[in-house]
Design a protein around this motif. Structure first.
Motif, mmCIF file in Angstrom:
data_model
loop_
_atom_site.group_PDB
_atom_site.id
_atom_site.type_symbol
_atom_site.label_atom_id
_atom_site.label_comp_id
_atom_site.label_asym_id
_atom_site.label_seq_id
_atom_site.Cartn_x
_atom_site.Cartn_y
_atom_site.Cartn_z
ATOM 1 N N ALA A 75 -6.779 4.370 6.677
ATOM 2 C CA ALA A 75 -7.562 5.596 6.520
ATOM 3 C C ALA A 75 -9.062 5.301 6.488
ATOM 4 O O ALA A 75 -9.860 6.054 7.052
ATOM 5 C CB ALA A 75 -7.136 6.332 5.248
ATOM 6 N N ASP A 76 -9.439 4.208 5.849
ATOM 7 C CA ASP A 76 -10.859 3.855 5.737
ATOM 8 C C ASP A 76 -11.506 3.575 7.092
ATOM 9 O O ASP A 76 -12.727 3.647 7.213
ATOM 10 C CB ASP A 76 -11.044 2.637 4.834
ATOM 11 N N GLU A 77 -10.699 3.271 8.099
ATOM 12 C CA GLU A 77 -11.231 2.984 9.432
ATOM 13 C C GLU A 77 -11.242 4.208 10.347
ATOM 14 O O GLU A 77 -11.547 4.094 11.538
ATOM 15 C CB GLU A 77 -10.407 1.861 10.085
ATOM 16 N N ASP A 78 -10.923 5.375 9.801
ATOM 17 C CA ASP A 78 -10.871 6.577 10.634
ATOM 18 C C ASP A 78 -12.244 6.902 11.218
ATOM 19 O O ASP A 78 -13.242 6.895 10.493
ATOM 20 C CB ASP A 78 -10.372 7.776 9.813
ATOM 21 N N PRO A 79 -12.307 7.165 12.512
ATOM 22 C CA PRO A 79 -13.585 7.522 13.141
ATOM 23 C C PRO A 79 -14.256 8.736 12.509
ATOM 24 O O PRO A 79 -15.492 8.826 12.527
ATOM 25 C CB PRO A 79 -13.198 7.798 14.598
ATOM 26 N N TYR A 80 -13.485 9.666 11.950
ATOM 27 C CA TYR A 80 -14.097 10.825 11.317
ATOM 28 C C TYR A 80 -14.917 10.421 10.082
ATOM 29 O O TYR A 80 -15.918 11.060 9.771
ATOM 30 C CB TYR A 80 -13.045 11.861 10.931
ATOM 31 N N ILE A 81 -14.506 9.383 9.380
ATOM 32 C CA ILE A 81 -15.293 8.878 8.252
ATOM 33 C C ILE A 81 -16.592 8.277 8.773
ATOM 34 O O ILE A 81 -17.681 8.586 8.292
ATOM 35 C CB ILE A 81 -14.509 7.825 7.441
ATOM 36 N N LYS A 82 -16.445 7.424 9.767
ATOM 37 C CA LYS A 82 -17.616 6.720 10.306
ATOM 38 C C LYS A 82 -18.632 7.676 10.924
ATOM 39 O O LYS A 82 -19.830 7.419 10.879
ATOM 40 C CB LYS A 82 -17.168 5.673 11.299
ATOM 41 N N ALA A 83 -18.163 8.799 11.477
ATOM 42 C CA ALA A 83 -19.061 9.784 12.104
ATOM 43 C C ALA A 83 -19.641 10.768 11.096
ATOM 44 O O ALA A 83 -20.506 11.567 11.445
ATOM 45 C CB ALA A 83 -18.315 10.543 13.203
ATOM 46 N N GLY A 84 -19.143 10.731 9.858
ATOM 47 C CA GLY A 84 -19.650 11.637 8.834
ATOM 48 C C GLY A 84 -18.975 12.993 8.785
ATOM 49 O O GLY A 84 -19.473 13.914 8.139
ATOM 50 N N ALA A 85 -17.828 13.131 9.453
ATOM 51 C CA ALA A 85 -17.104 14.401 9.404
ATOM 52 C C ALA A 85 -16.445 14.607 8.041
ATOM 53 O O ALA A 85 -16.460 15.713 7.504
ATOM 54 C CB ALA A 85 -16.055 14.462 10.505
ATOM 55 N N TYR A 86 -15.866 13.541 7.482
ATOM 56 C CA TYR A 86 -15.169 13.653 6.204
ATOM 57 C C TYR A 86 -16.107 13.376 5.038
ATOM 58 O O TYR A 86 -16.839 12.390 5.033
ATOM 59 C CB TYR A 86 -14.023 12.650 6.110
ATOM 60 N N ALA A 87 -16.031 14.222 4.020
ATOM 61 C CA ALA A 87 -16.747 14.004 2.765
ATOM 62 C C ALA A 87 -15.944 13.080 1.861
ATOM 63 O O ALA A 87 -16.499 12.278 1.123
ATOM 64 C CB ALA A 87 -17.007 15.330 2.063
ATOM 65 N N GLU A 88 -14.614 13.230 1.914
ATOM 66 C CA GLU A 88 -13.733 12.393 1.095
ATOM 67 C C GLU A 88 -12.357 12.314 1.723
ATOM 68 O O GLU A 88 -11.963 13.194 2.493
ATOM 69 C CB GLU A 88 -13.638 12.915 -0.330
ATOM 70 N N VAL A 89 -11.645 11.251 1.395
ATOM 71 C CA VAL A 89 -10.283 11.049 1.885
ATOM 72 C C VAL A 89 -9.432 10.589 0.709
ATOM 73 O O VAL A 89 -9.812 9.665 -0.022
ATOM 74 C CB VAL A 89 -10.243 9.995 3.019
ATOM 75 N N THR A 90 -8.288 11.245 0.546
ATOM 76 C CA THR A 90 -7.341 10.873 -0.498
ATOM 77 C C THR A 90 -6.074 10.328 0.155
ATOM 78 O O THR A 90 -5.552 10.938 1.091
ATOM 79 C CB THR A 90 -6.983 12.102 -1.361
ATOM 80 N N VAL A 91 -5.596 9.209 -0.351
ATOM 81 C CA VAL A 91 -4.369 8.596 0.147
ATOM 82 C C VAL A 91 -3.406 8.477 -1.020
ATOM 83 O O VAL A 91 -3.743 7.909 -2.063
ATOM 84 C CB VAL A 91 -4.645 7.205 0.764
ATOM 85 N N LYS A 92 -2.192 9.026 -0.836
ATOM 86 C CA LYS A 92 -1.186 9.004 -1.907
ATOM 87 C C LYS A 92 0.188 8.715 -1.315
ATOM 88 O O LYS A 92 0.474 9.113 -0.174
ATOM 89 C CB LYS A 92 -1.107 10.366 -2.600
ATOM 90 N N PRO A 93 1.072 8.087 -2.103
ATOM 91 C CA PRO A 93 2.461 7.965 -1.681
ATOM 92 C C PRO A 93 3.061 9.358 -1.498
ATOM 93 O O PRO A 93 2.681 10.301 -2.200
ATOM 94 C CB PRO A 93 3.137 7.229 -2.844
ATOM 95 N N PHE A 94 4.008 9.469 -0.566
ATOM 96 C CA PHE A 94 4.619 10.752 -0.242
ATOM 97 C C PHE A 94 6.124 10.565 -0.115
ATOM 98 O O PHE A 94 6.586 9.673 0.601
ATOM 99 C CB PHE A 94 4.040 11.283 1.069
ATOM 100 N N ASN A 95 6.893 11.417 -0.777
ATOM 101 C CA ASN A 95 8.346 11.430 -0.640
ATOM 102 C C ASN A 95 8.747 12.668 0.138
ATOM 103 O O ASN A 95 8.545 13.782 -0.334
ATOM 104 C CB ASN A 95 9.037 11.457 -2.004
#
Length: 99
Positions: A75-95
């Motif tokens: 997730a940290d390598e997502d182009p949207y982060i690098k381009a400044g589109a995302y303000a924050e990203v949350t990653v959680k386990p999912f069932n």
């Protein structure tokens, strides 16, 4: 295990999104080709499947990774982060329960 990756957009993120969308989608297609992508897509900023210039408020990805650390690193390598589109990203386990 499955993980949910939820990106929340900055205000007026449409231009930043569009500048790297092809790279963002290519990474998702790689997960799909590996059989690891469950679902992915954006959250329109308005109640419409085609929000036009209103853009998007975020995105949701559910995919399989070996660990939470692996999902976070991806997730940290997502182009949207690098381009400044995302303000924050949350990653959680999912069932997945249904369907």
């Amino acid at each position: 295990m499955l993980y949910s990756i939820v990106g929340i957009d900055n205000e007026n993120s449409l231009e930043a999104r569009m500048s790297v969308r092809a790279d963002h989608v290519a990474r998702l297609n790689a997960l799909k080709d590996e059989g690891r992508l469950i679902i992915a897509g954006p959250n329109p900023a308005i109640d419409s499947p085609d929000p036009g210039e209103a853009g998007f408020s975020g995105s949701i990805i559910i995919a399989e990774f070996e660990s939470l650390a692996g999902a976070r690193a991806w997730a940290d390598e997502d182009p949207y982060i690098k381009a400044g589109a995302y303000a924050e990203v949350t990653v959680k386990p999912f069932n997945k329960v249904l369907p």
